[in-house]
Design an enzyme around this catalytic site. Structure first.
Site, PDB file in Angstrom:
ATOM      1  N   GLY A  12       8.149 -16.834   5.386  1.00  0.00           N
ATOM      2  CA  GLY A  12       8.157 -15.412   5.036  1.00  0.00           C
ATOM      3  C   GLY A  12       8.873 -14.594   6.090  1.00  0.00           C
ATOM      4  N   ALA A  13      10.051 -15.089   6.489  1.00  0.00           N
ATOM      5  CA  ALA A  13      10.798 -14.418   7.572  1.00  0.00           C
ATOM      6  C   ALA A  13      11.834 -13.439   7.025  1.00  0.00           C
ATOM      7  CB  ALA A  13      11.480 -15.458   8.451  1.00  0.00           C
ATOM      8  N   GLY A  16       9.091  -7.744   6.688  1.00  0.00           N
ATOM      9  CA  GLY A  16       7.826  -7.418   7.348  1.00  0.00           C
ATOM     10  C   GLY A  16       7.613  -8.108   8.678  1.00  0.00           C
ATOM     11  N   GLY A  18       7.031 -11.261   9.486  1.00  0.00           N
ATOM     12  CA  GLY A  18       7.746 -12.521   9.739  1.00  0.00           C
ATOM     13  C   GLY A  18       9.156 -12.287  10.231  1.00  0.00           C
ATOM     14  N   SER A 142      -5.991 -12.861   7.982  1.00  0.00           N
ATOM     15  CA  SER A 142      -6.309 -11.438   7.864  1.00  0.00           C
ATOM     16  C   SER A 142      -7.766 -11.210   8.231  1.00  0.00           C
ATOM     17  CB  SER A 142      -6.086 -11.004   6.417  1.00  0.00           C
ATOM     18  OG  SER A 142      -6.490  -9.661   6.246  1.00  0.00           O
ATOM     19  N   TYR A 165      -6.882 -12.446  -2.643  1.00  0.00           N
ATOM     20  CA  TYR A 165      -6.204 -12.374  -1.338  1.00  0.00           C
ATOM     21  C   TYR A 165      -7.174 -12.772  -0.214  1.00  0.00           C
ATOM     22  CZ  TYR A 165      -3.834 -10.268   2.697  1.00  0.00           C
ATOM     23  OH  TYR A 165      -3.237 -10.053   3.922  1.00  0.00           O
TER      24      TYR A 165
HETATM   25  N1  NAP Z   1       0.575  -5.904   6.379  1.00  0.00           N
HETATM   26  C1  NAP Z   1      -0.669  -5.995   6.803  1.00  0.00           C
HETATM   27  O1  NAP Z   1      -1.333  -4.996   7.114  1.00  0.00           O
HETATM   28  C2  NAP Z   1      -1.334  -7.331   6.951  1.00  0.00           C
HETATM   29  C3  NAP Z   1      -2.670  -7.367   7.381  1.00  0.00           C
HETATM   30  C4  NAP Z   1      -3.285  -8.603   7.562  1.00  0.00           C
HETATM   31  C5  NAP Z   1      -2.563  -9.756   7.314  1.00  0.00           C
HETATM   32  N2  NAP Z   1      -1.256  -9.704   6.888  1.00  0.00           N
HETATM   33  C6  NAP Z   1      -0.555 -10.952   6.617  1.00  0.00           C
HETATM   34  O2  NAP Z   1       0.678 -10.930   7.312  1.00  0.00           O
HETATM   35  C7  NAP Z   1       1.611 -11.803   6.650  1.00  0.00           C
HETATM   36  C8  NAP Z   1       2.935 -11.074   6.484  1.00  0.00           C
HETATM   37  O3  NAP Z   1       2.752  -9.995   5.615  1.00  0.00           O
HETATM   38  P1  NAP Z   1       3.639  -8.681   5.646  1.00  0.00           P
HETATM   39  O4  NAP Z   1       2.710  -7.547   5.791  1.00  0.00           O
HETATM   40  O5  NAP Z   1       4.772  -8.861   6.581  1.00  0.00           O
HETATM   41  O6  NAP Z   1       4.163  -8.674   4.121  1.00  0.00           O
HETATM   42  P2  NAP Z   1       5.627  -8.581   3.485  1.00  0.00           P
HETATM   43  O7  NAP Z   1       6.442  -7.576   4.210  1.00  0.00           O
HETATM   44  O8  NAP Z   1       5.379  -8.407   2.033  1.00  0.00           O
HETATM   45  O9  NAP Z   1       6.278 -10.007   3.781  1.00  0.00           O
HETATM   46  C9  NAP Z   1       5.804 -11.154   3.143  1.00  0.00           C
HETATM   47  C10 NAP Z   1       6.786 -12.296   3.331  1.00  0.00           C
HETATM   48  O10 NAP Z   1       6.305 -13.410   2.550  1.00  0.00           O
HETATM   49  C11 NAP Z   1       7.314 -13.789   1.623  1.00  0.00           C
HETATM   50  N3  NAP Z   1       6.752 -14.307   0.372  1.00  0.00           N
HETATM   51  C12 NAP Z   1       5.947 -13.671  -0.507  1.00  0.00           C
HETATM   52  N4  NAP Z   1       5.681 -14.459  -1.562  1.00  0.00           N
HETATM   53  C13 NAP Z   1       6.353 -15.631  -1.344  1.00  0.00           C
HETATM   54  C14 NAP Z   1       6.496 -16.816  -2.085  1.00  0.00           C
HETATM   55  N5  NAP Z   1       5.945 -16.994  -3.292  1.00  0.00           N
HETATM   56  N6  NAP Z   1       7.251 -17.809  -1.572  1.00  0.00           N
HETATM   57  C15 NAP Z   1       7.858 -17.653  -0.368  1.00  0.00           C
HETATM   58  N7  NAP Z   1       7.764 -16.544   0.364  1.00  0.00           N
HETATM   59  C16 NAP Z   1       7.022 -15.532  -0.118  1.00  0.00           C
HETATM   60  C17 NAP Z   1       8.099 -12.490   1.372  1.00  0.00           C
HETATM   61  O11 NAP Z   1       9.360 -12.782   0.784  1.00  0.00           O
HETATM   62  P3  NAP Z   1      10.291 -11.589   0.175  1.00  0.00           P
HETATM   63  O12 NAP Z   1      11.052 -11.023   1.343  1.00  0.00           O
HETATM   64  O13 NAP Z   1      11.159 -12.317  -0.794  1.00  0.00           O
HETATM   65  O14 NAP Z   1       9.375 -10.590  -0.462  1.00  0.00           O
HETATM   66  C18 NAP Z   1       8.184 -11.964   2.799  1.00  0.00           C
HETATM   67  O15 NAP Z   1       9.155 -12.670   3.537  1.00  0.00           O
HETATM   68  C19 NAP Z   1       0.954 -12.185   5.320  1.00  0.00           C
HETATM   69  O16 NAP Z   1       0.396 -13.471   5.407  1.00  0.00           O
HETATM   70  C20 NAP Z   1      -0.160 -11.140   5.170  1.00  0.00           C
HETATM   71  O17 NAP Z   1      -1.227 -11.620   4.400  1.00  0.00           O
HETATM   72  C21 NAP Z   1      -0.633  -8.507   6.711  1.00  0.00           C
END
Ligand code: NAP
Length: 273
Positions: A12-13, A16, A18, A142, A165
């Site tokens: 997921g790089a 966001g 990653g 999370s 989730y």
């Molecule tokens: N944001 C928060 O407040 C928060 C809080 C706690 C935990 N987290 C965790 O942090 C991690 C990163 O989240 P983020 O906030 O950076 O979210 P994000 O910006 O939505 O990024 C998610 C990443 O995962 C990829 N992804 C999603 N579905 C996928 C799939 N089916 N196959 C392959 N890749 C996929 C996305 O690809 P695309 O670029 O194609 O969309 C993107 O690269 C997640 O595990 C999330 O649960 C986030």
């Protein structure tokens, strides 16, 4: 800290957290294997990171984690092209909608993308990770966690996106504890973390939630677990950002962890019974 000669895979790089972790790793000299589900977006992000950091040792791997065959292909490609993997950061994640979605593999979407796919990917990459010891696995989980009802793991009743989730995020923590136990003495550590509360990423903005934590805090916390000497030897533990923390009680229930592991081995095709 120079990360020269370190190879790090960040799932997921392409966006966001990653993407920003990948940039920081690249800035510090690591060979970064960026993973995403969209080739065009991956090519774009790779070019962007190359231009911003001057790093030449970046590669993009495409795999949709909602398709287990693509997870297997991802592991195959990474191991065919790299004989070492110093750090695996299981970061990719999804927060789906209020209609329950099943993958083509027959799993509830959050369960598969956030939990089962990284479970399988880690198992398949483990020989390479172990051969690179000292090495680390970091599971981006999370603070949002919900226990499994083993009679209804696919949430046929009582589904909500948040429940799916949170259950998947607890699964990552349960696997962190199990894997750390198995890898005791191997030089490979496994940790999980809550990177930040409502960071300003697509996941949070897409859910219509007002961001609280700057994503940079999540980057610092994740990067620290991936490479910092501060946490050397720490394994099987969960961090709330940079603070050691307790997860949902089910994570410490050995029978529940065994049940989840057996189910995961079967559903990911690693065992047949
Ligand atoms: N944001 C928060 O407040 C928060 C809080 C706690 C935990 N987290 C965790 O942090 C991690 C990163 O989240 P983020 O906030 O950076 O979210 P994000 O910006 O939505 O990024 C998610 C990443 O995962 C990829 N992804 C999603 N579905 C996928 C799939 N089916 N196959 C392959 N890749 C996929 C996305 O690809 P695309 O670029 O194609 O969309 C993107 O690269 C997640 O595990 C999330 O649960 C986030």
């Amino acid at each position: 800290m120079s990360l020269e000669n370190k190879t790090v895979l960040v799932t997921g790089a392409t966006d966001g957290l990653g993407k920003l972790v990948a940039i920081k790793l690249a800035q510090n000299g690591a060979r970064v294997l960026l993973h995403g589900r969209d080739q065009a977006k991956g090519d774009r992000v790779l070019a962007e990171i190359q231009a911003a950091t001057g790093a030449a040792n970046l590669e993009f791997y495409r795999a949709d984690l909602a398709v287990l065959a693509e997870v297997r292909d991802l592991a195959k490609a990474v191991t065919a092209e790299h004989d070492r993997l110093d750090v695996l950061i299981n970061n990719a994640g999804v927060l789906g909608g209020e209609t329950r979605q099943m993958t083509g593999d027959g799993q509830e979407l959050h369960f598969q993308v956030n939990y089962l796919a990284p479970f399988l990917l880690t198992e398949l990459l483990l020989p390479t990770i172990q051969a690179s010891a000292p090495a680390r696995v970091v599971n981006v989980s999370s603070g949002g966690q919900a226990p499994f009802d083993f009679d209804d793991v696919m949430l046929e009743t009582g589904y909500s996106a948040m429940r799916g989730y949170c259950q998947s995020k607890l699964g990552q923590i349960m696997n962190t504890i199990d894997l750390a136990d198995r890898l005791k003495g191997s030089g490979v550590t496994v940790t999980s973390l809550h990177p930040g509360t409502y960071m300003n990423t697509n996941m949070v903005i897409g859910a219509g939630v007002k961001p609280i934590t700057p994503v940079e805090e999540g980057v610092e916390a994740t990067y620290r677990l991936a490479v910092s000497p501060d946490v050397e030897g720490q394994s099987g533990v969960f961090f709330n950002q940079q603070t050691l923390s307790k997860a949902n009680a089910q994570a410490y229930d050995e029978a529940a962890r065994r049940q989840l592991r057996e189910l995961s081995l079967r559903l990911s095709g690693l065992t047949s019974d």
